[in-house]
Design a protein around this motif. Structure first.
Motif, mmCIF file in Angstrom:
data_model
loop_
_atom_site.group_PDB
_atom_site.id
_atom_site.type_symbol
_atom_site.label_atom_id
_atom_site.label_comp_id
_atom_site.label_asym_id
_atom_site.label_seq_id
_atom_site.Cartn_x
_atom_site.Cartn_y
_atom_site.Cartn_z
ATOM 1 N N GLY A 107 19.160 52.891 31.441
ATOM 2 C CA GLY A 107 19.669 52.302 32.202
ATOM 3 C C GLY A 107 20.082 53.234 33.361
ATOM 4 O O GLY A 107 20.984 53.247 34.103
ATOM 5 N N LYS A 108 20.101 55.031 33.041
ATOM 6 C CA LYS A 108 20.989 55.687 34.394
ATOM 7 C C LYS A 108 19.458 55.972 35.203
ATOM 8 O O LYS A 108 20.087 55.849 36.403
ATOM 9 C CB LYS A 108 20.240 57.101 33.520
ATOM 10 C CG LYS A 108 21.066 58.383 33.710
ATOM 11 C CD LYS A 108 20.701 59.655 33.053
ATOM 12 C CE LYS A 108 21.265 61.054 33.964
ATOM 13 N NZ LYS A 108 21.842 62.267 32.820
ATOM 14 N N LYS A 109 18.301 56.003 35.082
ATOM 15 C CA LYS A 109 16.844 55.093 36.072
ATOM 16 C C LYS A 109 17.376 54.575 36.868
ATOM 17 O O LYS A 109 17.541 54.021 37.938
ATOM 18 C CB LYS A 109 16.037 55.596 34.843
ATOM 19 C CG LYS A 109 15.433 56.832 34.605
ATOM 20 C CD LYS A 109 13.990 56.416 34.165
ATOM 21 C CE LYS A 109 13.236 58.054 32.993
ATOM 22 N NZ LYS A 109 12.053 57.799 32.989
ATOM 23 N N LEU A 110 17.643 53.126 35.815
ATOM 24 C CA LEU A 110 18.048 52.268 36.915
ATOM 25 C C LEU A 110 19.412 51.878 37.570
ATOM 26 O O LEU A 110 19.694 51.033 38.288
ATOM 27 C CB LEU A 110 17.892 50.651 36.026
ATOM 28 C CG LEU A 110 17.514 50.757 35.258
ATOM 29 C CD1 LEU A 110 16.812 49.487 34.620
ATOM 30 C CD2 LEU A 110 15.756 49.862 36.429
ATOM 31 N N ALA A 111 20.241 52.853 37.530
ATOM 32 C CA ALA A 111 21.788 52.705 38.331
ATOM 33 C C ALA A 111 22.037 53.433 39.578
ATOM 34 O O ALA A 111 22.457 52.437 40.410
ATOM 35 C CB ALA A 111 22.480 54.289 37.660
ATOM 36 N N GLY A 112 20.573 53.822 39.791
ATOM 37 C CA GLY A 112 19.882 54.327 40.957
ATOM 38 C C GLY A 112 19.600 53.134 41.939
ATOM 39 O O GLY A 112 20.426 53.382 43.098
ATOM 40 N N PRO A 113 18.788 52.208 41.595
ATOM 41 C CA PRO A 113 18.600 50.621 42.291
ATOM 42 C C PRO A 113 19.725 50.241 42.534
ATOM 43 O O PRO A 113 20.095 49.720 43.954
ATOM 44 C CB PRO A 113 17.626 50.376 41.766
ATOM 45 C CG PRO A 113 16.984 51.181 40.567
ATOM 46 C CD PRO A 113 17.705 52.024 40.781
ATOM 47 N N LEU A 114 20.746 50.375 41.304
ATOM 48 C CA LEU A 114 21.355 49.121 41.504
ATOM 49 C C LEU A 114 22.648 49.928 42.384
ATOM 50 O O LEU A 114 22.829 48.599 43.218
ATOM 51 C CB LEU A 114 22.160 49.725 39.896
ATOM 52 C CG LEU A 114 24.013 48.861 40.201
ATOM 53 C CD1 LEU A 114 23.779 47.035 40.422
ATOM 54 C CD2 LEU A 114 24.531 48.665 38.638
ATOM 55 N N LEU A 115 23.304 51.150 42.529
ATOM 56 C CA LEU A 115 23.516 51.781 44.184
ATOM 57 C C LEU A 115 23.223 51.255 45.131
ATOM 58 O O LEU A 115 23.880 51.097 46.463
ATOM 59 C CB LEU A 115 24.108 52.976 43.892
ATOM 60 C CG LEU A 115 25.192 53.558 42.756
ATOM 61 C CD1 LEU A 115 24.456 55.132 42.168
ATOM 62 C CD2 LEU A 115 26.205 53.367 42.800
ATOM 63 N N HIS A 116 21.784 51.129 45.394
ATOM 64 C CA HIS A 116 21.465 50.731 46.280
ATOM 65 C C HIS A 116 21.453 49.309 47.100
ATOM 66 O O HIS A 116 22.628 48.979 47.896
ATOM 67 C CB HIS A 116 19.754 51.022 46.434
ATOM 68 C CG HIS A 116 19.457 52.843 46.970
ATOM 69 N ND1 HIS A 116 19.687 53.920 47.959
ATOM 70 C CD2 HIS A 116 19.112 53.356 45.847
ATOM 71 C CE1 HIS A 116 19.051 54.523 47.815
ATOM 72 N NE2 HIS A 116 18.446 54.690 46.339
ATOM 73 N N ALA A 117 21.587 49.098 45.529
ATOM 74 C CA ALA A 117 21.985 47.077 46.440
ATOM 75 C C ALA A 117 23.075 46.995 46.540
ATOM 76 O O ALA A 117 23.862 45.972 47.106
ATOM 77 C CB ALA A 117 21.337 46.485 44.734
ATOM 78 N N VAL A 118 23.991 47.192 45.956
ATOM 79 C CA VAL A 118 25.312 47.962 45.657
ATOM 80 C C VAL A 118 26.310 47.499 47.391
ATOM 81 O O VAL A 118 26.904 47.276 48.110
ATOM 82 C CB VAL A 118 26.610 47.983 44.594
ATOM 83 C CG1 VAL A 118 27.991 48.348 45.194
ATOM 84 C CG2 VAL A 118 25.683 47.110 43.280
ATOM 85 N N GLU A 119 25.181 48.878 47.736
ATOM 86 C CA GLU A 119 25.679 49.472 49.263
ATOM 87 C C GLU A 119 25.481 49.019 50.495
ATOM 88 O O GLU A 119 26.093 48.625 51.238
ATOM 89 C CB GLU A 119 25.397 51.256 48.722
ATOM 90 C CG GLU A 119 25.612 52.016 50.476
ATOM 91 C CD GLU A 119 25.541 53.355 50.160
ATOM 92 O OE1 GLU A 119 26.208 54.336 51.148
ATOM 93 O OE2 GLU A 119 25.083 53.598 49.196
#
Length: 323
Positions: A107-119
């Motif tokens: 989950g921690k590694k996937l947090a970065g791509p999630l922030l990119h998609a949201v932004e």
């Protein structure tokens, strides 16, 4: 000579990827391994380019060809995932998540791509990408930032993208709605602070639906920021009457507001002062709350006397002449 040849071929491949020339790209698929002559990171660089262009077949082939160490291959795949998520290529996101190299992504590694998609949300692909990352366990709150905070901020600054609203509601259903940043800003504070102009009809009702959804999920209505500003303060300062009314109906405490006024810190109204509907909503509540404070026992006559003196001054200064 070989390196020069494959350097020219790489430029040709990049051009084909950018132009979406499927025929030329297909011609390169059987030859991708030969790009290793350009250096140990050549495959990783082409992988990121393929992810930026959303070419799923090439991404799969390049992931298979990456012969670097397990940690480096994982880093390359994660970089490609961030690129695909940033540009809303749902197919590319799914291809990378389904590949064996992504099995160790937590989950921690996937947090970065999630922030990119949201932004960077600009299309339905971003919404589906966010949903896919959440389904794989991506952390919404990670480190000093939260995907929900960022989604609320992006909704405020990107009015032309209606997809932001869908992403916000998706995150609200899965987030810790009481998580705060280092500055004490909660999701509810952001929802009560941001808004749209009355002429922006598609967006004007969105923030109150965000706030209502957060409260229904258990958001605390009186959480202050590091400066002592509550969601109710924010709603009043930015003249969000709909959210001020929702907060008061949900049990928001008006006493911190009164203490802020009595401490001469004020409310810092935007755009020249409170609107008439805000005055109509708050004036009777402020007067009633001040009377309750004055009559409350155990505060000492001096404190009660000071508040009694402040009642007309506060009401006149902030809400017009007292009746």
């Amino acid at each position: 000579m070989a390196a020069l040849h494959w350097s020219m071929q790489r430029d040709r491949l990049y051009k084909a990827l950018e132009e979406g020339d499927a025929v030329v790209v297909a011609q390169f698929l059987p030859q991708l391994a030969k790009f290793r002559t350009l250096g140990p990171d050549a495959i990783a660089v082409i992988l990121e380019k393929a992810a930026a262009c959303g070419h799923e077949m090439m991404i799969t082939r390049l992931l298979d060809l990456d012969t670097s160490s397990a940690s480096e291959a994982e880093e390359h795949a994660l970089g490609a995932l961030c690129k695909a998520a940033t540009l809303g290529h749902l197919g590319a996101v799914l291809v990378i998540l389904d590949h064996a190299v992504a099995a160790s992504f937590d989950g921690k590694k996937l947090a970065g791509p999630l922030l990119h998609a949201v932004e960077h949300n600009k299309s339905q692909g971003y919404v589906d990408g966010v949903r896919s990352l959440l389904d794989r366990g991506a952390l919404i709150e990670c480190g000093s930032d939260s995907a929900l905070h960022r989604a609320l901020r992006e909704w405020y600054f990107r009015p032309r993208y209606s997809y932001s609203q869908e992403i916000v509601h998706l995150l609200i259903q899965r987030a810790n709605v009481n998580w705060t940043r280092a500055d004490g800003w909660s999701p509810l504070y952001l929802a009560c602070r941001g808004g749209a102009s009355a002429s922006d009809v598609p967006r004007v009702n969105a923030p109150v639906t965000f706030a209502r959804a957060l409260i229904q999920r258990g958001a605390l209505v009186d959480t202050p920021t590091s400066l002592g500003v509550t969601p109710l303060h924010a709603a009043i300062m930015y003249m969000r009457t709909d959210r001020a009314q929702l907060l008061l109906q949900s049990g928001a405490d008006i006493l911190p507001l009164l203490r802020r006024i009595s401490d001469n810190r004020g409310l810092y109204y935007r755009r020249g002062g409170p609107s008439p509907d805000m005055v109509a909503l708050l004036r009777p509540r402020v007067e009633a709350a001040l009377r309750d404070m004055i009559l409350e026992e155990g505060r000492g006559w001096r404190y009660i006397g000071e508040l009694a003196f402040l009642v007309p001054r506060i009401c006149e200064f902030y809400f017009g002449p007292c009746l």
